[in-house]
Design a protein around this motif. Structure first.
Motif, PDB file in Angstrom:
ATOM      1  N   VAL A  70     -47.317 -84.430  -2.505  1.00 59.34           N
ATOM      2  CA  VAL A  70     -47.434 -83.905  -1.143  1.00 59.34           C
ATOM      3  C   VAL A  70     -46.327 -82.873  -0.911  1.00 59.34           C
ATOM      4  N   ARG A  71     -46.711 -81.674  -0.473  1.00 55.89           N
ATOM      5  CA  ARG A  71     -45.727 -80.607  -0.242  1.00 55.89           C
ATOM      6  C   ARG A  71     -45.361 -80.448   1.218  1.00 55.89           C
ATOM      7  N   GLY A  72     -46.139 -81.078   2.134  1.00 59.89           N
ATOM      8  CA  GLY A  72     -45.833 -80.950   3.552  1.00 59.89           C
ATOM      9  C   GLY A  72     -46.560 -81.983   4.387  1.00 59.89           C
ATOM     10  N   VAL A  73     -45.974 -82.318   5.535  1.00 62.94           N
ATOM     11  CA  VAL A  73     -46.592 -83.223   6.513  1.00 62.94           C
ATOM     12  C   VAL A  73     -46.554 -82.522   7.869  1.00 62.94           C
ATOM     13  N   VAL A  74     -47.725 -82.283   8.438  1.00 64.69           N
ATOM     14  CA  VAL A  74     -47.805 -81.738   9.792  1.00 64.69           C
ATOM     15  C   VAL A  74     -48.051 -82.907  10.737  1.00 64.69           C
ATOM     16  N   VAL A  75     -47.146 -83.111  11.690  1.00 64.25           N
ATOM     17  CA  VAL A  75     -47.224 -84.237  12.608  1.00 64.25           C
ATOM     18  C   VAL A  75     -47.830 -83.746  13.926  1.00 64.25           C
ATOM     19  N   ALA A  86     -43.471 -90.093   7.886  1.00 61.87           N
ATOM     20  CA  ALA A  86     -43.233 -88.727   7.402  1.00 61.87           C
ATOM     21  C   ALA A  86     -41.925 -88.629   6.629  1.00 61.87           C
ATOM     22  N   GLY A  87     -40.885 -89.319   7.109  1.00 68.03           N
ATOM     23  CA  GLY A  87     -39.603 -89.271   6.406  1.00 68.03           C
ATOM     24  C   GLY A  87     -39.677 -89.890   5.030  1.00 68.03           C
ATOM     25  N   ARG A  88     -40.439 -90.957   4.888  1.00 65.27           N
ATOM     26  CA  ARG A  88     -40.561 -91.609   3.575  1.00 65.27           C
ATOM     27  C   ARG A  88     -41.354 -90.732   2.608  1.00 65.27           C
ATOM     28  N   VAL A  89     -42.370 -90.045   3.122  1.00 61.67           N
ATOM     29  CA  VAL A  89     -43.086 -89.095   2.274  1.00 61.67           C
ATOM     30  C   VAL A  89     -42.134 -88.003   1.794  1.00 61.67           C
ATOM     31  N   ARG A  90     -41.287 -87.517   2.683  1.00 56.56           N
ATOM     32  CA  ARG A  90     -40.328 -86.483   2.312  1.00 56.56           C
ATOM     33  C   ARG A  90     -39.361 -86.984   1.248  1.00 56.56           C
ATOM     34  N   GLU A  91     -38.897 -88.220   1.387  1.00 54.50           N
ATOM     35  CA  GLU A  91     -37.989 -88.789   0.390  1.00 54.50           C
ATOM     36  C   GLU A  91     -38.654 -88.909  -0.976  1.00 54.50           C
ATOM     37  N   THR A  92     -39.951 -89.195  -0.976  1.00 55.66           N
ATOM     38  CA  THR A  92     -40.676 -89.419  -2.233  1.00 55.66           C
ATOM     39  C   THR A  92     -41.040 -88.119  -2.939  1.00 55.66           C
ATOM     40  N   ALA A  95     -41.290 -83.190   0.372  1.00 49.44           N
ATOM     41  CA  ALA A  95     -42.138 -82.438   1.292  1.00 49.44           C
ATOM     42  C   ALA A  95     -41.361 -82.004   2.533  1.00 49.44           C
ATOM     43  N   TRP A  96     -41.814 -80.908   3.131  1.00 46.92           N
ATOM     44  CA  TRP A  96     -41.302 -80.532   4.452  1.00 46.92           C
ATOM     45  C   TRP A  96     -42.081 -81.297   5.530  1.00 46.92           C
ATOM     46  N   ILE A  97     -41.461 -81.425   6.702  1.00 38.04           N
ATOM     47  CA  ILE A  97     -42.110 -82.034   7.864  1.00 38.04           C
ATOM     48  C   ILE A  97     -42.120 -80.986   8.970  1.00 38.04           C
ATOM     49  N   ALA A  98     -43.256 -80.839   9.629  1.00 42.73           N
ATOM     50  CA  ALA A  98     -43.384 -79.865  10.708  1.00 42.73           C
ATOM     51  C   ALA A  98     -43.994 -80.522  11.940  1.00 42.73           C
ATOM     52  N   MET A  99     -43.513 -80.137  13.121  1.00 37.97           N
ATOM     53  CA  MET A  99     -44.111 -80.546  14.384  1.00 37.97           C
ATOM     54  C   MET A  99     -43.786 -79.505  15.440  1.00 37.97           C
ATOM     55  N   ALA A 151     -38.456 -89.073  11.505  1.00 35.28           N
ATOM     56  CA  ALA A 151     -37.552 -88.140  10.837  1.00 35.28           C
ATOM     57  C   ALA A 151     -37.529 -86.808  11.590  1.00 35.28           C
ATOM     58  N   VAL A 152     -36.362 -86.191  11.613  1.00 34.01           N
ATOM     59  CA  VAL A 152     -36.236 -84.865  12.215  1.00 34.01           C
ATOM     60  C   VAL A 152     -37.004 -83.865  11.349  1.00 34.01           C
ATOM     61  N   PRO A 153     -37.859 -83.057  11.935  1.00 32.00           N
ATOM     62  CA  PRO A 153     -38.658 -82.123  11.122  1.00 32.00           C
ATOM     63  C   PRO A 153     -37.808 -81.003  10.531  1.00 32.00           C
ATOM     64  N   ASP A 154     -38.284 -80.465   9.433  1.00 25.41           N
ATOM     65  CA  ASP A 154     -37.643 -79.307   8.805  1.00 25.41           C
ATOM     66  C   ASP A 154     -38.126 -78.005   9.423  1.00 25.41           C
ATOM     67  N   ARG A 155     -39.334 -78.043   9.972  1.00 28.04           N
ATOM     68  CA  ARG A 155     -39.953 -76.843  10.516  1.00 28.04           C
ATOM     69  C   ARG A 155     -40.497 -77.139  11.910  1.00 28.04           C
TER      70      ARG A 155
END
Length: 333
Positions: A70-75, A86-92, A95-99, A151-155
């Motif tokens: 997974v390269r990104g999670v859009v919340v 979303a934070g656990r996906v990023r750790e694994t 991935a970036w997280i966006a909202m 988790a605090v988003p990256d984007r």
């Protein structure tokens, strides 16, 4: 009762994975995986819980997908059944997280609040000014098993942005109401729209106002305006975060708007020249469960919904506050 669905290939490079919400009548969040030229992007992630994580990981695996890819999670919005994992996906996967930036601000303040980095009343006030449903958040904080903040988003996203989905066009539609930064996502190259909690096939999202002393906040009017926006979108299939996918976005948006207009009419009928408190008005409304049988948390949520409708009636000139005292009281305008 509708059965929990199984992970499914929806075609067109889209998959769905039901992720359980422990102890919640909604039962599950539908997490969607989208194929792109450089890896998977998820729409939402699910509740932070070991069972939920196993369902997401194994559900993707059953579709020959890997959470590590997974390269990104859009919340779609900051609530824990959408943003929790979303934070656990990023750790694994890295991935970036966006909202949306409005919900990103709520997440930052919420994390400071839980960490004890600032005075709780000040932080709740900051979240209220951002439009957050602090009644719901306060209830979470009072629970011994409350979920960790998202988790605090990256984007951060804004209305009209294209999500980083190489080779495809996934456009952000800002739809405030259920949360200040709720977004829907229109897959323009696939004739589909991801609606989060904004438009659901059988139920309506919680639209509430906490507290009442913020005159420039009107979540129900925001929500109704947002419904009108999405109703104009030409999208064949609607992919919501709960229940099941369906067709007929415009029709369903119209049904939900009509439901809230009926609630506004109901509350107007309860108003008179004799001042009534918010709690009296909420208790007089029709709910699925009788007011006498409602647990305290359910009554608080009902009062929040009543408050949101009263704010809209105030702004339409049909109701007014009797005074600024405590408790809040209202009369017909």
């Amino acid at each position: 009762m509708r059965k929990t669905p199984v992970p499914e290939d929806l075609g067109g490079g889209i998959w769905s994975v039901p992720v359980p919400i422990p102890g919640n009548p909604l039962a599950y969040t539908l997490v969607y995986a989208l194929e792109s030229e450089r890896g998977l992007v998820l729409v939402d992630a699910g509740w932070e819980h070991e069972d939920a994580w196993a369902a997401l990981r194994d559900g993707l695996g059953s579709l020959s997908l890997n959470v590590a890819d997974v390269r990104g999670v859009v919340v779609t919005h900051h609530h824990p059944d959408h943003a929790g994992l979303a934070g656990r996906v990023r750790e694994t996967s890295g991935a970036w997280i966006a909202m949306h930036h409005n919900d990103a601000e709520i997440v930052r303040v919420f994390r400071d609040l839980v960490a004890g980095d600032a005075d709780r009343s000040w932080q709740l006030g900051a979240m209220q000014r951002a439009g957050a449903d602090t009644g719901e958040l306060n209830a979470q904080l009072e629970r011994a098993d409350h979920p960790d903040p998202p988790a605090v988003p990256d984007r951060e996203l804004a209305d009209g942005d294209l999500v980083d989905l190489p080779g495809r066009k996934l456009r952000v539609i800002w739809t405030p109401g259920h949360s200040p930064g709720h977004i829907c996502l229109h897959l323009e190259d696939g004739d589909r729209i991801f609606t989060g909690d904004h438009v659901l096939p059988r139920i309506t999202p919680h639209i509430a106002l906490y507290p009442y002393d913020l005159p420039d906040v009107d979540p129900l009017s925001d929500y109704l305006d947002s419904l009108g926006r999405v109703a104009e979108i030409d999208a064949g299939e609607v992919l919501p975060a709960h229940q099941y996918r369906f067709n007929g976005l415009s029709e369903r948006a119209g049904e939900i708007a009509a439901h809230h207009e009926a609630r506004l009419t109901e509350i107007t009928g309860l108003l008179s020249r004799e001042a009534r408190t918010l709690w009296e008005l909420a208790a007089g409304m029709e709910w699925r469960q009788s007011w006498e049988d409602m647990p305290v948390v359910a009554r608080q949520m009902a009062a929040g919904e009543a408050a949101a409708h009263l704010r809209t009636l105030e702004n339409r000139g049909l109701a007014r506050r009797y005074d600024n005292g405590d408790p809040l009281r209202f009369v017909v305008s």
